[in-house]
Design an enzyme around this catalytic site. Structure first.
Site, PDB file in Angstrom:
ATOM      1  N   ASP A   1       0.783  -1.029  -0.056  1.00 20.01           N
ATOM      2  CA  ASP A   1      -0.111   0.023  -0.282  1.00 20.01           C
ATOM      3  C   ASP A   1       0.755   1.409  -0.108  1.00 20.01           C
ATOM      4  O   ASP A   1       1.967   1.199   0.255  1.00 20.01           O
ATOM      5  CB  ASP A   1      -0.843  -0.027   1.507  1.00 20.01           C
ATOM      6  CG  ASP A   1      -2.031   0.809   1.022  1.00 20.01           C
ATOM      7  OD1 ASP A   1      -2.342   1.481   0.063  1.00 20.01           O
ATOM      8  OD2 ASP A   1      -2.947   0.775   2.026  1.00 20.01           O
TER       9      ASP A   1
ATOM     10  N   GLY B   1      -3.752   5.089  -7.635  1.00 20.60           N
ATOM     11  CA  GLY B   1      -3.689   5.810  -8.928  1.00 20.60           C
ATOM     12  C   GLY B   1      -2.677   7.208  -8.950  1.00 20.60           C
ATOM     13  O   GLY B   1      -2.545   7.991  -9.692  1.00 20.60           O
TER      14      GLY B   1
ATOM     15  N   ASP C   1      -9.928   4.378  -2.436  1.00 19.18           N
ATOM     16  CA  ASP C   1     -10.765   3.305  -2.092  1.00 19.18           C
ATOM     17  C   ASP C   1     -12.359   3.044  -2.383  1.00 19.18           C
ATOM     18  O   ASP C   1     -12.873   4.272  -2.305  1.00 19.18           O
ATOM     19  CB  ASP C   1     -10.597   3.290  -0.407  1.00 19.18           C
ATOM     20  CG  ASP C   1      -9.253   2.730  -0.052  1.00 19.18           C
ATOM     21  OD1 ASP C   1      -8.251   2.642  -0.799  1.00 19.18           O
ATOM     22  OD2 ASP C   1      -9.066   2.864   1.230  1.00 19.18           O
TER      23      ASP C   1
HETATM   24  C1  GLA Z   1      -5.699   1.950   2.072  1.00 18.65           C
HETATM   25  C2  GLA Z   1      -5.982   1.033   0.850  1.00 18.65           C
HETATM   26  C3  GLA Z   1      -6.902  -0.079   1.124  1.00 18.65           C
HETATM   27  C4  GLA Z   1      -6.707  -0.758   2.572  1.00 18.65           C
HETATM   28  C5  GLA Z   1      -6.335   0.124   3.628  1.00 18.65           C
HETATM   29  C6  GLA Z   1      -5.758  -0.480   4.915  1.00 18.65           C
HETATM   30  O1  GLA Z   1      -6.726   2.704   2.171  1.00 18.65           O
HETATM   31  O2  GLA Z   1      -6.234   1.684  -0.464  1.00 18.65           O
HETATM   32  O3  GLA Z   1      -7.196  -1.082   0.314  1.00 18.65           O
HETATM   33  O4  GLA Z   1      -5.665  -1.613   2.255  1.00 18.65           O
HETATM   34  O5  GLA Z   1      -5.258   1.157   3.133  1.00 18.65           O
HETATM   35  O6  GLA Z   1      -5.326   0.487   5.891  1.00 18.65           O
END
Ligand code: GLA
Length: 376
Positions: free
Chosen positions: A125, A161, A182
């Site tokens: 991430d 992105g 998200d």
């Molecule tokens: C980000 C990612 C999510 C998830 C959270 C976890 O927001 O985009 O898909 O993995 O972190 O903290």
């Protein structure tokens, strides 16, 4: 390592957020096998953020002692014993999005631990990334660290992105990369992600896939990413869009409580086949027909499949019913073409032979999907 198809599996985040533990993982692994998810292609179970303690111990990331009292390896072993692949989460920054230790500066140490625990899929991430850092180089470093372990680990880069990932993610070793922020369990979010995806130049191809984020099918307004929920028709449209764009299909609902209607969507063989088609072509999109009036929010996708058939999807993003007319010259079938196309509706099984145009009625937020093949 060549990953031949977009990933399919289940991920903890959308429903359970930070509230995860060993028992949930084991129960879900059991369900994935006993309820046919593995047989349908969903072969990877991923633990997302918040499996870790708040600080490293002796320089290592360790599992939360209460929620994963036995550490990660026994959990991975259990998942493997079911015939599933095991995925885990870390972040390219100094901390994860749940403020747990990130892998920045520890890539080779962490990658080796992940490999030793039996990780087959790493979701990586983007959070708390140091201002002085270079994202491209940091994603590359983890790719190299994973390779150095000698274990085959699918590398899923959740960069949301940022920094035009489609331009460089393949070259730094990613197997998939997130294109957007998200998802939430709402049609607005599905529409937003799909629109963003359609506007991005397409570099998706076997080996490295653009990821539109985990699925919300079946959440029905319950769980961490819930935001009102969707109707079954909206979930079908969501699943169809992710399939046309060859996005990874990572289930995000609680499969222990899924409704039969939503399970049927996730098990739709035709859509899964469109998603997993080995040629992995982006669909051709038509919304500005030479003949039809331009109407925002309705469009047609045509995806060339590897067996000379073409998948057609007719989508209505608007809040009103529409009648959609798609003219075949817009899809490479001019009036003097020597063949016609026979369209088969994947839900009703009805077929219709099309020469000049096809007319489809669509309810709000609905779609209709057809597989077309040439006939005399
Ligand atoms: C980000 C990612 C999510 C998830 C959270 C976890 O927001 O985009 O898909 O993995 O972190 O903290």
């Amino acid at each position: 390592m060549l990953i031949k198809k977009p990933a399919m599996g289940w991920n903890t985040w959308n429903t359970f957020g930070m509230n995860i533990n060993e028992q949930l993982i084991k129960e879900t692994a059991d369900f994935m096998v006993n309820e046919g998810y593995l047989a349908a292609g969903y072969d990877t179970l991923v633990i997302d953020d918040n499996w870790q303690e708040s600080e490293r111990v002796n320089g290592r990331i360790v599992a939360d002692k209460e929620r994963f009292p036995n550490g990660i390896k026994p959990v991975a072993d259990y998942v493997h014993s079911k015939g599933l692949k095991f995925g885990l989460y870390s972040a390219v920054g100094v901390r994860t999005c749940c403020n747990k230790p990130g892998s920045f500066g520890y890539e080779y140490v962490d990658a080796q631990d992940f490999a030793d625990w039996g990780v087959d899929y790493l979701k990586y991430d983007l959070c708390h990334f140091p201002g002085c850092g270079d994202r491209k180089s940091a994603y590359l470093t983890m790719a190299m660290a994973l390779k150095a372990t000698g274990r085959d680990i699918e590398y899923s880069c959740a960069i949301c992105g940022e920094s035009n990932p489609e331009q460089w993610m393949r070259s730094v070793g990613a197997h998939n990369y997130r294109m957007t922020g998200d998802i939430t369990d709402s049609f607005g979010s599905i529409k937003h992600i799909a629109e963003r995806r359609m506007d991005i130049p397409d570099f998706t191809a076997p080996g490295c896939y653009a990821d539109m984020d985990m699925l919300v099918v079946g959440m029905n307004g319950v769980g961490y990413a819930a935001k009102g929920g969707c109707t079954p028709e909206e979930y079908f449209t969501h699943f169809a869009l992710w399939s046309f764009y060859s996005s990874p299909l990572m289930i995000g609902c609680d499969i222990r409580k899924i409704t039969p209607e939503c399970k049927e969507i996730l098990f739709n063989k035709d859509l899964i086949a469109i998603n997993q088609d080995e040629e992995c072509r982006a669909p051709y999109r038509e919304r500005q027909s030479r003949y039809a009036t331009i109407i925002k929010d309705k469009f047609t996708l045509a995806k060339h499949l590897s067996d000379n058939r073409i998948a057609f999807g007719f989508f209505n993003f608007s809040d009103k019913p529409v009648t959609q007319t798609s003219y075949m010259p817009d899809f490479g079938l001019p009036s003097n073409a020597t063949k016609k196309l026979r369209f088969k509706n994947i839900r009703t099984g009805e077929t219709t032979t099309v020469k000049d145009a096809i007319i489809v009625n669509l309810e709000p937020h609905a779609c209709a999907v057809f597989i077309a093949e040439f006939v005399d």
